[in-house]
Each structure stands twice: as C-alpha cells, then as structure tokens.
Design a protein around this motif. Structure first.
Motif, mmCIF file in Angstrom:
data_model
loop_
_atom_site.group_PDB
_atom_site.id
_atom_site.type_symbol
_atom_site.label_atom_id
_atom_site.label_comp_id
_atom_site.label_asym_id
_atom_site.label_seq_id
_atom_site.Cartn_x
_atom_site.Cartn_y
_atom_site.Cartn_z
ATOM 1 N N LEU A 208 -30.050 -7.246 -20.240
ATOM 2 C CA LEU A 208 -31.030 -6.619 -20.839
ATOM 3 C C LEU A 208 -30.874 -5.174 -20.804
ATOM 4 C CD1 LEU A 208 -34.176 -6.244 -21.212
ATOM 5 C CD2 LEU A 208 -34.356 -5.577 -18.806
ATOM 6 N N PHE A 209 -30.230 -4.564 -19.677
ATOM 7 C CA PHE A 209 -29.888 -3.285 -19.628
ATOM 8 C C PHE A 209 -28.686 -2.862 -20.505
ATOM 9 C CE2 PHE A 209 -32.196 -3.178 -15.655
ATOM 10 C CZ PHE A 209 -32.952 -2.112 -15.882
ATOM 11 N N ARG A 211 -27.962 -4.338 -23.313
ATOM 12 C CA ARG A 211 -28.779 -3.992 -24.687
ATOM 13 C C ARG A 211 -29.407 -2.839 -24.812
ATOM 14 N NH1 ARG A 211 -31.327 -8.937 -24.379
ATOM 15 N NH2 ARG A 211 -33.592 -7.927 -24.375
ATOM 16 N N ALA A 212 -30.183 -2.480 -23.995
ATOM 17 C CA ALA A 212 -30.810 -1.126 -23.958
ATOM 18 C C ALA A 212 -29.928 -0.070 -23.940
ATOM 19 C CB ALA A 212 -31.706 -0.844 -22.700
ATOM 20 N N ARG A 213 -28.551 -0.183 -23.438
ATOM 21 C CA ARG A 213 -27.709 0.932 -23.399
ATOM 22 C C ARG A 213 -28.321 2.189 -22.894
ATOM 23 N NH1 ARG A 213 -23.616 3.389 -27.420
ATOM 24 N NH2 ARG A 213 -22.026 3.956 -25.759
ATOM 25 N N PRO A 214 -28.335 2.304 -21.411
ATOM 26 C CA PRO A 214 -29.007 3.600 -20.949
ATOM 27 C C PRO A 214 -28.199 4.938 -21.482
ATOM 28 C CG PRO A 214 -28.843 1.786 -19.355
ATOM 29 C CD PRO A 214 -28.170 1.319 -20.498
ATOM 30 N N THR A 215 -28.939 5.968 -21.702
ATOM 31 C CA THR A 215 -28.203 7.261 -21.763
ATOM 32 C C THR A 215 -27.898 7.633 -20.392
ATOM 33 O OG1 THR A 215 -30.166 8.528 -21.676
ATOM 34 C CG2 THR A 215 -29.491 7.882 -23.958
ATOM 35 N N LYS A 217 -29.088 10.488 -19.058
ATOM 36 C CA LYS A 217 -30.252 10.787 -18.397
ATOM 37 C C LYS A 217 -31.016 9.512 -17.863
ATOM 38 C CE LYS A 217 -34.292 13.508 -19.309
ATOM 39 N NZ LYS A 217 -34.941 14.510 -19.965
ATOM 40 N N GLU A 218 -31.201 8.352 -18.720
ATOM 41 C CA GLU A 218 -31.957 7.373 -18.475
ATOM 42 C C GLU A 218 -31.429 6.728 -17.279
ATOM 43 O OE1 GLU A 218 -33.664 6.361 -22.737
ATOM 44 O OE2 GLU A 218 -31.949 5.325 -22.234
ATOM 45 N N ILE A 221 -32.683 8.268 -14.310
ATOM 46 C CA ILE A 221 -33.909 7.955 -13.822
ATOM 47 C C ILE A 221 -33.997 6.518 -13.072
ATOM 48 C CG2 ILE A 221 -36.272 7.480 -14.906
ATOM 49 C CD1 ILE A 221 -35.649 9.439 -17.069
ATOM 50 N N LEU A 222 -33.096 5.588 -13.887
ATOM 51 C CA LEU A 222 -33.216 4.423 -13.052
ATOM 52 C C LEU A 222 -32.728 4.318 -11.634
ATOM 53 C CD1 LEU A 222 -31.646 2.566 -16.069
ATOM 54 C CD2 LEU A 222 -34.139 2.139 -15.157
ATOM 55 N N GLY A 224 -32.752 6.919 -9.856
ATOM 56 C CA GLY A 224 -33.799 7.514 -8.794
ATOM 57 C C GLY A 224 -34.994 6.593 -8.777
ATOM 58 N N PHE B 192 -42.110 7.315 -6.304
ATOM 59 C CA PHE B 192 -41.027 8.087 -7.548
ATOM 60 C C PHE B 192 -41.938 8.727 -8.588
ATOM 61 C CE2 PHE B 192 -38.643 7.527 -11.507
ATOM 62 C CZ PHE B 192 -37.385 8.162 -10.884
ATOM 63 N N ALA B 201 -40.761 10.465 -16.572
ATOM 64 C CA ALA B 201 -39.939 9.390 -16.085
ATOM 65 C C ALA B 201 -40.523 8.211 -16.876
ATOM 66 C CB ALA B 201 -40.064 9.287 -14.650
ATOM 67 N N HIS B 204 -39.652 7.969 -20.543
ATOM 68 C CA HIS B 204 -38.148 7.419 -20.571
ATOM 69 C C HIS B 204 -38.026 6.192 -20.515
ATOM 70 C CE1 HIS B 204 -36.711 11.317 -21.603
ATOM 71 N NE2 HIS B 204 -37.311 11.934 -20.400
ATOM 72 N N LEU B 205 -38.440 5.552 -19.546
ATOM 73 C CA LEU B 205 -38.252 4.169 -19.138
ATOM 74 C C LEU B 205 -38.893 3.283 -20.073
ATOM 75 C CD1 LEU B 205 -39.179 4.088 -15.349
ATOM 76 C CD2 LEU B 205 -36.758 3.679 -16.435
ATOM 77 N N LEU B 208 -36.507 3.103 -23.141
ATOM 78 C CA LEU B 208 -35.563 2.129 -22.519
ATOM 79 C C LEU B 208 -35.892 0.792 -22.950
ATOM 80 C CD1 LEU B 208 -32.697 2.105 -21.059
ATOM 81 C CD2 LEU B 208 -34.107 1.615 -19.076
ATOM 82 N N PHE B 209 -37.069 0.376 -22.444
ATOM 83 C CA PHE B 209 -37.286 -0.948 -22.552
ATOM 84 C C PHE B 209 -37.585 -1.301 -23.912
ATOM 85 C CE2 PHE B 209 -37.698 -0.402 -17.824
ATOM 86 C CZ PHE B 209 -36.856 -1.735 -17.460
ATOM 87 N N ARG B 211 -36.290 -0.301 -26.468
ATOM 88 C CA ARG B 211 -35.005 -0.378 -27.352
ATOM 89 C C ARG B 211 -34.537 -1.774 -27.018
ATOM 90 N NH1 ARG B 211 -33.152 4.468 -25.553
ATOM 91 N NH2 ARG B 211 -31.279 3.444 -24.225
ATOM 92 N N ALA B 212 -34.371 -2.135 -25.674
ATOM 93 C CA ALA B 212 -33.965 -3.529 -25.110
ATOM 94 C C ALA B 212 -34.858 -4.525 -25.717
ATOM 95 C CB ALA B 212 -33.882 -3.400 -23.726
ATOM 96 N N ARG B 213 -35.829 -4.434 -26.003
ATOM 97 C CA ARG B 213 -36.900 -5.307 -26.282
ATOM 98 C C ARG B 213 -36.672 -6.825 -25.711
ATOM 99 N NH1 ARG B 213 -37.193 -8.344 -32.162
ATOM 100 N NH2 ARG B 213 -39.423 -9.302 -31.674
ATOM 101 N N GLU B 218 -36.930 -12.612 -20.024
ATOM 102 C CA GLU B 218 -36.674 -11.374 -19.101
ATOM 103 C C GLU B 218 -37.791 -10.527 -18.589
ATOM 104 O OE1 GLU B 218 -32.245 -10.688 -21.775
ATOM 105 O OE2 GLU B 218 -34.150 -9.546 -22.238
#
Lengths: 232, 232
Positions: A208-209, A211-215, A217-218, A221-222, A224, B192, B201, B204-205, B208-209, B211-213, B218
C-alpha cells in the motif's frame, strides 16, 4: 543520464553483461551496477560489449541489491511473472518516462534479475514499481540483454521529450526501509502483529505505501504518527 | 501477424539468428527469412533461441533479397547510417505501426543487414522506407538481434489494443470516510493531533491514502492496525 543505474543481479552468462553494456551505450546510458556477477570481468563480456568496453570498465560491483540501490529515490524491478503481492505496474514506456523525469533530482534504478529465476520476492521489497515488458503471453521471457535494450530504448525516447521539473522531494530507499522497520515494530508493540503468527499484514501495508509513494514530508508525518502510538 | 517477415541478410554469427528468433517469438512474430546465412542451421542458433526453436525450424532460407521480398507490399530497410540515396525515414514506433496496419491486407517485411556492413545501397533499392532506430549518436550501431528486438517490440505495442479487466475490489467512499474518521480519532487519542492545534497532518495523510487507493482488503488491515493502537 548518469543518475540512471542499470542493476543486474547474479548474472550467470558474462556475454549478457557485455550485451547489456552495449545496449546501454547505444542508448546513451553508462551507469552499470552488478550484484554478485557469476563471472566478471571476462573476455566474453568484453567481446560482446563492442565499443562499450568503457561501460564495463566503469561498472560497479556490489554484494547485495540493498547496497546497489540504497542511494536511489526510485527503484523499478523488472518481472515477467505475476506475484501475489504486486507493486504498481509500469509499461516499458512509462518506465522510461519516469526514469528520465526523476533522474533530474536524484539517483534512480532499474533492476534485472537472474537469467532463469528473475527477481525474488525479497528483491521486489527494494522496489517501488514493477516493470512488465509487453510481450507475447505464450513466451514472455526475454533474454536479459534484450529486456535491457527495450528499457534503454524507452529511456532514450523519453529523453528526447521535455519534462516539467519535479517539485516533490522523495525519501531515499534507506529512509523507507527504516520506516517499514518502525511500522513493524510499532505493530508488534501494539499486538497487531504476533511474532509467533506474523501473517501477511506487514506485506500488504508495504504494498500500500509503495503504491502511495510517500514524499519526504509525508514520511516524516508517518514516522511522527508511529512515534505517537509507541509512546502510549 | 504471420504476414510480417523479419528478413536477415548474410548473418555471420549464428547466435544472432537464434537471438533474433527468440526476440520475434517474445513479441508474437514467427515469420523469419534468412538470405544467404553464413552458418545455418547451427547448434549455437538453436541454443540462443530458447523456446523459439519453432521459429528457426520454420525459417525460410533464400539466396537473394529480391526473392525474400518479392511477395511483399511494404519493405522497410533498417540502417544506422545516412546514405547518399535516402528513402523516406521512419522511427521504430512508426515502423511498428505501419507494419501492423499494412499486414492486414498483405505481406510486409523489415530487413536487417550484415553485422558489420549493414545494408548495401543495392539492398535499399528493394525498400520503400528506411528505419533509423533512435540511438546515441556517439555509438548508434546496435547488435542486430537488439535492433530486431526493438522493432518487434514496437510491432507488439502497435498490435495491442486490449486492456486488462479490473479485478481488485475497492471500498465504497463511505467506508473510506469512516477510515479517515477512525484515523483522526486514533491520532487524537495518541496525542499526535492536538484538538487545540490540529494542523495539517490529517490532510496530508488523507492525500497519501487517496493516492494509494486502498483495496477493500487493505482497508480492513488499516482499520485493524488502528484498532490495535486504540487498545493500548
């Protein structure tokens, strides 16, 4: 284009290494990385390289895939086979375009597996995308140097177009691996993953992650978010 | 695609004939024509053909290029070099598209020259178009089997019009919104997110999710993960 690495894992036939070097140079690429080659350097590789012996001479030899791609922000694995846990798939053309677009801001890699075995699932863990080369379903397994030729050709084609500069910053593979370790340890701490029966959850989350390809910055956040759960 | 002929002139290395057969079959082509091959049939060709020995066995051997293409309505010659008498030029992609379009109504051919000499001007007289494979101007001479791979790949791409049906199950928007609410509540519970200064935050999350769909499966894992953190 020196930011684009062509990575070959445990190549058995040295002729394929030479043919790969020639295919690369024909398309303007030069950064060849060999993970545990069975026979290198060798006369056969040099002979098949034609006028691309400089690519062979400058090739980097390393002992693990992790080492080969640790400084890369984008890693694409080539696979002829379907997997149970798949990565986001690219065509060869999309692969070429992505490599060319992203090599402007950092190192990128395409990985080619062993001649008879392809990539193992453990290799695919280092990858963000999977490249499926369009091919005849009745015989889709290309010789490795031919697969490299197609990818390098698509890179060359993509390099002739103009691209918008990339604005997002992406983390290095090393940082991503630390995040996955953190995720696993947090989920073990919370009892979601039981060490005695780990199951497939972490693999699904990884997919899943990816596929999302976090930047960058993201990813921060993850991390944190996980730390806040750890403290409870 | 049997109307598309791949024609090799006076090939010197039998390994290249074998590699050509494999490259063809990988891309769904089967009609190989050899003009005066230096060494054929040979064990080396068979060995390099992999599972494409049927293409070798069914190859036609002729003694002149004229004979090879006499029944063709379209003949394209591959050349890395400029000629004094130039034909209309095609890129590899245009070549693939033209071959696929025209093989519907008759026989068509692409010709590949001798390993060191390429096509002679007399060969080009049999051709309607000239194919210039896009390549590094500092070293544009591809191995013949690699050039064949690129052309066959472009033929395959041109012939593809079907798309894979979607197989994954995806959650309803409602389920996704419940997940986002759950995520926000878990992160508030863990400290958090501070209700007095919520910050960005969660946005941003969410991005991210989206984008991952996540698939339905999942999303179930993600909900389970949050519940495990909630229980701490």
């Amino acid at each position: 284009m020196h930011n684009i690495k062509i990575v070959l894992i445990q190549t058995f036939h040295p002729g394929n290494i030479g043919a790969a070097a020639r295919a690369m140079k024909n398309m303007g690429l030069s950064n060849l990385v060999l993970v545990n080659p069975v026979d290198f350097p060798s006369d056969e590789a040099t002979s098949r390289a034609g006028q691309a012996t400089d690519v062979l001479e400058n090739a980097t030899v390393v002992s693990s895939l992790e080492e080969a791609v640790q400084d890369c922000q984008l890693v694409i694995g080539t696979s002829a086979r379907d997997r149970t846990i798949t990565l986001p798939a690219l065509t060869s053309q999309q692969c070429g375009e992505k490599l060319v677009a992203e090599q402007q801001s950092g190192k990128v890699a395409v990985i080619f597996g062993r001649e008879r075995m392809g990539l193992h699932n453990s290799d695919l863990k280092q990858c963000h995308f999977q490249l499926n080369i369009d091919a005849n379903p009745e015989y889709p397994v290309l010789n490795i140097s031919q697969a490299i030729q197609i990818v390098c050709y698509e890179v060359f084609k993509a390099g002739q177009k103009q691209y918008e500069p990339q604005i997002e910053a992406y983390p290095l593979n090393d940082d991503l691996n630390r995040f996955y370790d953190h995720l696993e340890s947090s989920l073990t701490g919370s009892g979601f993953i039981k060490p005695s029966h780990p199951g497939q959850a972490i693999e699904h989350l990884r997919a899943l992650f990816k596929r999302a390809r976090p930047t960058s910055k993201e990813l921060q956040i993850l991390r944190g978010m996980l730390s806040s759960f750890d403290k409870e």
